[in-house]
Each structure stands twice: as structure tokens, then as C-alpha cells.
Write a protein that holds these residues in place. Structure first.
Motif, PDB file in Angstrom:
ATOM      1  N   CYS A 129       1.656 -18.206  -6.442  1.00  0.00           N
ATOM      2  CA  CYS A 129       1.726 -16.942  -5.703  1.00  0.00           C
ATOM      3  C   CYS A 129       0.964 -15.864  -6.474  1.00  0.00           C
ATOM      4  N   ILE A 130       0.689 -14.764  -5.739  1.00  0.00           N
ATOM      5  CA  ILE A 130      -0.151 -13.695  -6.277  1.00  0.00           C
ATOM      6  C   ILE A 130       0.721 -12.513  -6.668  1.00  0.00           C
ATOM      7  N   GLY A 131       0.758 -12.175  -7.944  1.00  0.00           N
ATOM      8  CA  GLY A 131       1.594 -11.065  -8.409  1.00  0.00           C
ATOM      9  C   GLY A 131       0.775  -9.815  -8.659  1.00  0.00           C
ATOM     10  N   LEU A 132       0.353  -9.164  -7.588  1.00  0.00           N
ATOM     11  CA  LEU A 132      -0.414  -7.920  -7.722  1.00  0.00           C
ATOM     12  C   LEU A 132       0.444  -6.713  -7.348  1.00  0.00           C
ATOM     13  N   SER A 133       0.885  -6.651  -6.086  1.00  0.00           N
ATOM     14  CA  SER A 133       1.554  -5.445  -5.574  1.00  0.00           C
ATOM     15  C   SER A 133       2.835  -5.130  -6.335  1.00  0.00           C
ATOM     16  N   GLU A 134       3.056  -3.829  -6.461  1.00  0.00           N
ATOM     17  CA  GLU A 134       4.298  -3.346  -7.063  1.00  0.00           C
ATOM     18  C   GLU A 134       4.780  -2.153  -6.268  1.00  0.00           C
ATOM     19  N   ALA A 137       2.905   1.164  -6.646  1.00  0.00           N
ATOM     20  CA  ALA A 137       1.494   0.890  -6.939  1.00  0.00           C
ATOM     21  C   ALA A 137       0.820   0.423  -5.648  1.00  0.00           C
ATOM     22  N   GLY A 138       1.364  -0.637  -5.047  1.00  0.00           N
ATOM     23  CA  GLY A 138       0.852  -1.111  -3.753  1.00  0.00           C
ATOM     24  C   GLY A 138      -0.646  -1.331  -3.786  1.00  0.00           C
ATOM     25  N   SER A 139      -1.347  -0.649  -2.925  1.00  0.00           N
ATOM     26  CA  SER A 139      -2.804  -0.799  -2.834  1.00  0.00           C
ATOM     27  C   SER A 139      -3.510  -0.342  -4.092  1.00  0.00           C
ATOM     28  N   ASP A 140      -2.866   0.553  -4.804  1.00  0.00           N
ATOM     29  CA  ASP A 140      -3.504   1.129  -5.996  1.00  0.00           C
ATOM     30  C   ASP A 140      -3.181   0.261  -7.218  1.00  0.00           C
ATOM     31  N   ILE A 162       6.221  -6.938  -5.733  1.00  0.00           N
ATOM     32  CA  ILE A 162       6.773  -6.880  -4.371  1.00  0.00           C
ATOM     33  C   ILE A 162       5.769  -7.484  -3.385  1.00  0.00           C
ATOM     34  N   TRP A 163       6.264  -7.852  -2.228  1.00  0.00           N
ATOM     35  CA  TRP A 163       5.457  -8.482  -1.168  1.00  0.00           C
ATOM     36  C   TRP A 163       4.836  -9.787  -1.665  1.00  0.00           C
ATOM     37  N   THR A 164       5.521 -10.493  -2.543  1.00  0.00           N
ATOM     38  CA  THR A 164       4.924 -11.698  -3.121  1.00  0.00           C
ATOM     39  C   THR A 164       5.143 -12.881  -2.180  1.00  0.00           C
ATOM     40  N   THR A 165       4.092 -13.223  -1.454  1.00  0.00           N
ATOM     41  CA  THR A 165       4.171 -14.339  -0.511  1.00  0.00           C
ATOM     42  C   THR A 165       4.471 -15.635  -1.266  1.00  0.00           C
ATOM     43  N   GLY A 166       5.452 -16.376  -0.771  1.00  0.00           N
ATOM     44  CA  GLY A 166       5.732 -17.712  -1.292  1.00  0.00           C
ATOM     45  C   GLY A 166       6.343 -17.773  -2.677  1.00  0.00           C
ATOM     46  N   ASP A 214       8.822 -14.877   4.301  1.00  0.00           N
ATOM     47  CA  ASP A 214       7.542 -15.273   3.709  1.00  0.00           C
ATOM     48  C   ASP A 214       7.356 -14.616   2.353  1.00  0.00           C
ATOM     49  N   PHE A 215       7.713 -13.335   2.289  1.00  0.00           N
ATOM     50  CA  PHE A 215       7.475 -12.687   1.008  1.00  0.00           C
ATOM     51  C   PHE A 215       8.756 -12.205   0.328  1.00  0.00           C
ATOM     52  N   ASN A 216       8.591 -11.724  -0.908  1.00  0.00           N
ATOM     53  CA  ASN A 216       9.735 -11.509  -1.803  1.00  0.00           C
ATOM     54  C   ASN A 216       9.503 -10.327  -2.727  1.00  0.00           C
ATOM     55  N   SER A 359      -3.695  -6.747   9.042  1.00  0.00           N
ATOM     56  CA  SER A 359      -4.590  -5.772   8.404  1.00  0.00           C
ATOM     57  C   SER A 359      -3.973  -5.164   7.149  1.00  0.00           C
ATOM     58  N   LEU A 360      -2.803  -5.680   6.749  1.00  0.00           N
ATOM     59  CA  LEU A 360      -2.193  -5.227   5.490  1.00  0.00           C
ATOM     60  C   LEU A 360      -2.398  -6.260   4.396  1.00  0.00           C
ATOM     61  N   ARG A 361      -2.063  -7.525   4.722  1.00  0.00           N
ATOM     62  CA  ARG A 361      -2.124  -8.573   3.698  1.00  0.00           C
ATOM     63  C   ARG A 361      -3.554  -8.708   3.169  1.00  0.00           C
ATOM     64  N   GLY A 362      -3.638  -8.934   1.868  1.00  0.00           N
ATOM     65  CA  GLY A 362      -4.967  -9.098   1.258  1.00  0.00           C
ATOM     66  C   GLY A 362      -5.702  -7.788   1.053  1.00  0.00           C
ATOM     67  N   GLY A 363      -5.013  -6.661   1.255  1.00  0.00           N
ATOM     68  CA  GLY A 363      -5.661  -5.352   1.095  1.00  0.00           C
ATOM     69  C   GLY A 363      -5.602  -4.570   2.398  1.00  0.00           C
ATOM     70  N   THR A 364      -5.067  -3.369   2.359  1.00  0.00           N
ATOM     71  CA  THR A 364      -4.878  -2.611   3.601  1.00  0.00           C
ATOM     72  C   THR A 364      -6.225  -2.136   4.154  1.00  0.00           C
ATOM     73  N   ARG A 365      -6.201  -1.882   5.471  1.00  0.00           N
ATOM     74  CA  ARG A 365      -7.422  -1.495   6.173  1.00  0.00           C
ATOM     75  C   ARG A 365      -8.122  -0.298   5.525  1.00  0.00           C
ATOM     76  N   GLU A 366      -7.355   0.745   5.198  1.00  0.00           N
ATOM     77  CA  GLU A 366      -7.975   1.967   4.664  1.00  0.00           C
ATOM     78  C   GLU A 366      -8.642   1.679   3.322  1.00  0.00           C
ATOM     79  N   VAL A 367      -7.981   0.858   2.511  1.00  0.00           N
ATOM     80  CA  VAL A 367      -8.540   0.544   1.195  1.00  0.00           C
ATOM     81  C   VAL A 367      -9.814  -0.292   1.346  1.00  0.00           C
ATOM     82  N   ILE A 368      -9.760  -1.257   2.257  1.00  0.00           N
ATOM     83  CA  ILE A 368     -10.945  -2.102   2.507  1.00  0.00           C
ATOM     84  C   ILE A 368     -12.115  -1.232   2.989  1.00  0.00           C
TER      85      ILE A 368
HETATM   86  C1  LIG Z   1       2.089 -10.521   5.065  1.00  0.00           C
HETATM   87  C2  LIG Z   1       1.795  -9.892   3.724  1.00  0.00           C
HETATM   88  C3  LIG Z   1       1.670 -10.696   2.623  1.00  0.00           C
HETATM   89  C4  LIG Z   1       1.409 -10.116   1.359  1.00  0.00           C
HETATM   90  N1  LIG Z   1       1.335 -10.950   0.284  1.00  0.00           N
HETATM   91  C5  LIG Z   1       1.130 -10.415  -0.939  1.00  0.00           C
HETATM   92  C6  LIG Z   1       1.128 -11.250  -2.102  1.00  0.00           C
HETATM   93  O1  LIG Z   1       1.289 -12.464  -2.003  1.00  0.00           O
HETATM   94  N2  LIG Z   1       0.963 -10.681  -3.312  1.00  0.00           N
HETATM   95  C7  LIG Z   1       0.778  -9.336  -3.456  1.00  0.00           C
HETATM   96  O2  LIG Z   1       0.613  -8.887  -4.577  1.00  0.00           O
HETATM   97  N3  LIG Z   1       0.790  -8.505  -2.381  1.00  0.00           N
HETATM   98  C8  LIG Z   1       0.966  -9.022  -1.127  1.00  0.00           C
HETATM   99  N4  LIG Z   1       0.995  -8.208  -0.032  1.00  0.00           N
HETATM  100  C9  LIG Z   1       0.886  -6.773  -0.272  1.00  0.00           C
HETATM  101  C10 LIG Z   1      -0.259  -6.100   0.362  1.00  0.00           C
HETATM  102  O3  LIG Z   1      -1.451  -6.356  -0.246  1.00  0.00           O
HETATM  103  C11 LIG Z   1       0.278  -4.677   0.377  1.00  0.00           C
HETATM  104  O4  LIG Z   1       0.529  -4.452   1.746  1.00  0.00           O
HETATM  105  C12 LIG Z   1      -0.518  -3.633  -0.262  1.00  0.00           C
HETATM  106  O5  LIG Z   1      -0.548  -3.837  -1.630  1.00  0.00           O
HETATM  107  C13 LIG Z   1       0.010  -2.272   0.181  1.00  0.00           C
HETATM  108  O6  LIG Z   1       1.036  -1.799  -0.647  1.00  0.00           O
HETATM  109  P1  LIG Z   1       2.129  -0.738  -0.154  1.00  0.00           P
HETATM  110  O7  LIG Z   1       2.981  -1.348   0.889  1.00  0.00           O
HETATM  111  O8  LIG Z   1       2.827  -0.259  -1.392  1.00  0.00           O
HETATM  112  O9  LIG Z   1       1.363   0.423   0.553  1.00  0.00           O
HETATM  113  P2  LIG Z   1       0.521   1.629  -0.091  1.00  0.00           P
HETATM  114  O10 LIG Z   1      -0.454   1.098  -1.061  1.00  0.00           O
HETATM  115  O11 LIG Z   1       1.476   2.679  -0.564  1.00  0.00           O
HETATM  116  O12 LIG Z   1      -0.229   2.164   1.166  1.00  0.00           O
HETATM  117  C14 LIG Z   1       0.383   2.925   2.204  1.00  0.00           C
HETATM  118  C15 LIG Z   1      -0.705   3.391   3.154  1.00  0.00           C
HETATM  119  O13 LIG Z   1      -1.624   4.249   2.460  1.00  0.00           O
HETATM  120  C16 LIG Z   1      -2.950   3.743   2.555  1.00  0.00           C
HETATM  121  N5  LIG Z   1      -3.669   3.964   1.310  1.00  0.00           N
HETATM  122  C17 LIG Z   1      -3.270   3.589   0.069  1.00  0.00           C
HETATM  123  N6  LIG Z   1      -4.222   3.914  -0.831  1.00  0.00           N
HETATM  124  C18 LIG Z   1      -5.223   4.510  -0.144  1.00  0.00           C
HETATM  125  C19 LIG Z   1      -6.488   5.060  -0.515  1.00  0.00           C
HETATM  126  N7  LIG Z   1      -6.930   5.057  -1.779  1.00  0.00           N
HETATM  127  N8  LIG Z   1      -7.272   5.561   0.472  1.00  0.00           N
HETATM  128  C20 LIG Z   1      -6.859   5.578   1.767  1.00  0.00           C
HETATM  129  N9  LIG Z   1      -5.674   5.085   2.165  1.00  0.00           N
HETATM  130  C21 LIG Z   1      -4.877   4.545   1.233  1.00  0.00           C
HETATM  131  C22 LIG Z   1      -2.790   2.260   2.804  1.00  0.00           C
HETATM  132  O14 LIG Z   1      -3.896   1.704   3.449  1.00  0.00           O
HETATM  133  C23 LIG Z   1      -1.553   2.231   3.703  1.00  0.00           C
HETATM  134  O15 LIG Z   1      -1.879   2.466   5.027  1.00  0.00           O
HETATM  135  C24 LIG Z   1       1.260  -8.731   1.231  1.00  0.00           C
HETATM  136  C25 LIG Z   1       1.390  -7.914   2.369  1.00  0.00           C
HETATM  137  C26 LIG Z   1       1.658  -8.477   3.606  1.00  0.00           C
HETATM  138  C27 LIG Z   1       1.800  -7.563   4.788  1.00  0.00           C
END
Ligand SMILES: Cc1cc2nc3c(=O)[nH]c(=O)nc-3n(C[C@H](O)[C@H](O)[C@H](O)COP(=O)(O)OP(=O)(O)OC[C@H]3O[C@@H](n4cnc5c(N)ncnc54)[C@H](O)[C@@H]3O)c2cc1C
Length: 379
Positions: A129-134, A137-140, A162-166, A214-216, A359-368
Motif C-alpha cells: 500500500c501507498i503511505g503518502l496522505s496524512e 497534509a493530504g494533497s500537500d 490516511i486514505w491508505t487503500t488496502g 477499501d481504505f484506512n 478524480s481524488l484518488r492518485g491526486g486531486t483534480r485541482e492539484v493535477i
Molecule cells: C479512493 C481513494 C483512494 C486513495 N488511496 C490512497 C492511498 O492508497 N494512499 C494515499 O496516500 N492516499 C490515498 N488517497 C488520498 C488521495 O490522494 C487524497 O484524496 C489526497 O491526498 C487529498 O487529501 P485530503 O483529503 O486531505 O484533501 P486536501 O489535500 O485537503 O484537499 C482538499 C481540497 O483542496 C484542494 N487543494 C489542495 N491543495 C491545493 C492546491 N495547492 N491548489 C488548489 N487546490 C488544492 C484539493 O484538490 C481538494 O479539492 C486516496 C483517495 C481516494 C479517494
């Protein structure tokens, strides 16, 4: 700034024969699962299927044979993955290990790590599994706070993912952690391979809105992992993760998650479809075909050792938009009540609920989109 030259998708060998070989294998080995399990199939867990697929040589295809792999070309692997997804095969158990953990260990891991993890991955028995999100921290990812402190006995890890699939069925997590005390942002991060049966790790389920587990959340309470758990170079975690994300974002899974719906729609439409349905099928097919060309070109760039971060992000963004909109576009055209018990109705319900996450998993749309804009020199 990166360019957008398309690379030819040119795998070695007889690709038609390879496709036929896999289709014949699937005809015998694919579980006759529910249609809903065949949609979004790279989230469907089936350990027996993964083991059989590994034994047949379709996992770890690009790994060297000395680690149990197939020594095949990455584009041959692409063809196999495309066929598996199009068939809705339950590839979720080994998915992350095969797609990114295995290649990352091969590229950055120590010899000991390669020998320890790669053969099990190639057999379809060792899951990662992938341990990135916290939280916070989330996307950042540069805001990652989980720490690993080096001591005489090994690394002491504390924090939360967080959100750690599998995580609940995986054997190992490849975690991004802060190894340099007082470091800021993307400096001082490293990757550790953490065996998930290590004392001090607590895995708690998060149930998604479809009711699936799916996730944890994964908690690390002063977890002791060996010195040898460090992957690659201490402090280079950011660069290594970036390379990993290229593998994660551009594959056929980014536009084929709803493929079972398109196939079922075509079946349901029959030989003399309603004109509006025929137009929709034509549009969806043309869009999918275009995305496929872009994804295959990106795969070809990865195969020659380039790091097409922008192209991979474009595939992810456009692919996710396509697969996310497909259920809504079908719903808008096809007369199918919400409680329809048929395949089309059940698939529509399942995908309408699951697709917001695409559009969230693997990196959110806005970040991509931010990555794409930066790559094109627009910000
Ligand atoms: C089905 C699923 C499986 C996943 N599996 C994994 C996994 O296995 N391992 C793992 O590590 N993570 C996993 N994730 C996490 C996924 O990558 C996160 O959704 C992501 O890290 C977002 O984190 P957050 O929920 O804290 O949202 P935030 O990062 O707080 O984002 C909230 C909102 O703000 C926007 N935002 C954040 N930063 C910016 C910016 N700089 N510019 C513009 N907009 C911004 C985001 O796009 C989003 O809309 C999974 C997510 C899903 C939905």
C-alpha cells in the motif's frame, strides 16, 4: 517546460498473439463475478485470482527473472493491464504492488529489499500500500509530519497516514516520512518499507460512501523498523515519490474504470439502438480511443526512461473526467429507473456512487491541474 510530442507505442514481439493469449487465459480463469465487481475492477480483491495470474506470469512482468519477474517490455505489460481492465478482472489485491511498489523497489531499493519483496510481488502473493496522505497534509505531501528517527536499533516511526487503500490486506507499506529533524517542506523526506505486522501499527477502516472498506487510517506508535527499511537515499523521498506518481497516473486504469458500463450499454443497445444511445456510444468510444492514444504515448515515454510528469497528469485529469462523467451521461440518455435490477441499472447505481472518488484518488483534480499549468509554464 515539457513538450507534448507523441511517442509511438511500439512493443516488441507479436502483440496480437499476446492479447489472444491473455484472453484465452481469462476465458478459463476469470471468476464469474458479479457485474458490479467488474466495474471499478482494480479495486476488487481476489487473492486466488491474483495468485493464479502471478503463476501465469502476468504480474511483475517487467521485473528481472532473477527476482521472479518476466523480464518483459513495459509496453507488453501495458497490453496485459489493458486487457485485464477491459475484461473487469479482479486485480485489486496485487494492483499497487505490481504497478508501483515493485518497480520502485527495483529502481531505488537495496539488493536485500529486492530479494525480499520482489519474488512475492511477482507471484501475486505479496501486497503493498501507498503511505503518502496524512490528515492535515493530504494533497500537500510536503506537509508530511510522520517522523522516522534513526536510533542504534533502527528507525522509530511515529505519526498517522490516511486514505491508505488496502492497508488492511497489505503486507507492506511504502511510506513517505520525515527523517531529518527540523526539516521543512520537501527537504528531509525519505521512503521506508514498513512491514505492516510490526508491533505498534494500528489499522482502522474507513468505510466509503458506497459502503465499502477499501481504505484506512494507519497509526504508527513509536514503531521500530530496521535500518534496512530505508529505500533509496535518505532525504531523497520527494524525488523518489515524484517518479512513483508518474507510474500511478498515466495507465489505462485512468480511463477504463467505468469500462464495464460502456460494454454493458453496447450490449443493452442491441443491433438497432435508439439514435440518442447510438450517438452516446459513438461519442464515448471516440473519447476513449483518444485517451488511449495519449495514455499509450505516455507509457512509451516511461518505457524509454523519461519522466513525463505533465503528460501523465494530463492522462489522469482527462481520463478521470471521462470515466467520472460516463455514468451521468448514460443516466441522462438511457431510460433506466434507479431500482432497475438488470446489469445496466446495477452498474449505473454502483458507478454513480463510486465515481466521485475517481478524480481524488492518485491526486486531486485541482492539484493535477496545477502540475499541468506549471509544466506548461502557465504559473
Ligand atoms: C479512493 C481513494 C483512494 C486513495 N488511496 C490512497 C492511498 O492508497 N494512499 C494515499 O496516500 N492516499 C490515498 N488517497 C488520498 C488521495 O490522494 C487524497 O484524496 C489526497 O491526498 C487529498 O487529501 P485530503 O483529503 O486531505 O484533501 P486536501 O489535500 O485537503 O484537499 C482538499 C481540497 O483542496 C484542494 N487543494 C489542495 N491543495 C491545493 C492546491 N495547492 N491548489 C488548489 N487546490 C488544492 C484539493 O484538490 C481538494 O479539492 C486516496 C483517495 C481516494 C479517494
Amino acid at each position: 517546460m515539457q513538450g507534448f510530442a507523441l511517442y509511438p507505442f511500439d512493443p516488441p514481439g507479436d502483440i496480437g498473439a499476446l492479447r489472444a493469449e491473455l484472453r484465452a487465459w481469462l476465458a478459463v480463469n476469470q471468476p464469474q463475478g458479479d457485474i458490479v465487481a467488474r466495474a471499478n475492477c482494480w479495486a476488487s480483491f481476489d487473492a486466488d485470482f491474483s495468485r493464479a495470474l502471478g503463476a501465469a506470469g502476468y504480474i511483475g512482468m517487467t521485473l528481472p527473472t532473477r527476482y521472479g519477474g518476466g523480464d518483459r517490455h513495459p509496453l507488453e505489460r501495458y497490453v496485459i493491464i489493458e486487457e485485464l481492465l477491459a475484461a473487469g478482472a479482479p486485480v485489486g489485491a496485487h494492483w499497487i504492488a505490481d504497478r508501483q511498489t515493485g518497480p520502485l523497489i527495483l529502481r531505488y531499493g537495496s539488493e536485500e529489499q529486492r530479494e525480499r519483496y520482489l519474488p512475492g510481488i511477482a507471484r501475486g502473493e505479496l501486497y503493498a500500500c501507498i503511505g503518502l496522505s496524512e490528515p492535515g497534509a493530504g494533497s500537500d505531501l510536503a506537509a508530511v509530519r510522520t517522523t522516522a528517527r534513526e536510533t542504534a536499533e533502527g528507525w522509530r516511526v511515529s505519526g498517522q497516514k490516511i486514505w491508505t487503500t488496502g492497508a488492511h490486506f497489505s503486507h507492506v507499506m511504502l511510506a513517505l516520512v520525515r527523517t531529518e529533524e527540523g526539516s521543512e517542506r520537501n527537504a528531509g523526506l525519505s521512503q521506508l518499507l514498513i512491514d505492516l505486522d510490526t508491533p505498534g501499527i494500528t489499522i482502522r477502516p474507513i468505510i466509503d460512501m458506497a459502503g465499502h472498506h477499501d481504505f484506512n487510517e494507519v497509526f504508527f506508535d513509536d514503531v521500530l523498523v530496521p535500518h534496512g527499511a530505508l529505500v533509496g537515499t535518505r532525504g531523497q523521498g520527494w524525488q523518489q515519490v515524484t517518479a512513483e506518481l508518474g507510474l500511478e497516473r498515466s495507465g489505462p486504469e485512468r480511463y477504463l474504470s467505468s469500462h464495464a458500463l460502456l460494454a454493458t450499454l453496447i450490449d443493452a443497445a442491441g443491433a438497432d439502438p435508439d439514435p440518442a444511445v447510438a450517438v452516446l456510444i459513438g461519442e464515448l468510444t471516440a473519447e476513449m480511443w483518444t485517451l488511449r492514444q495519449l495514455s499509450m504515448s505516455t507509457a512509451a515515454k516511461l518505457a524509454v526512461g523519461e519522466d513525463p510528469m505533465v503528460e501523465a497528469s494530463v492522462v489522469k485529469e482527462l481520463g478521470n473526467a471521462f470515466e467520472q462523467e460516463m455514468p451521468r451521461r448514460v443516466q441522462a440518455i438511457v431510460d433506466c429507473p434507479w431500482d432497475d435490477p438488470g446489469d445496466l441499472g446495477r452498474l449505473l447505481r454502483a458507478l454513480l456512487i463510486a465515481s466521485p472518488s475517481f478524480s481524488l484518488r492518485g491526486g486531486t483534480r485541482e492539484v493535477i491541474r496545477g502540475i499541468i499549468a506549471r509544466g506548461l509554464g502557465l504559473r
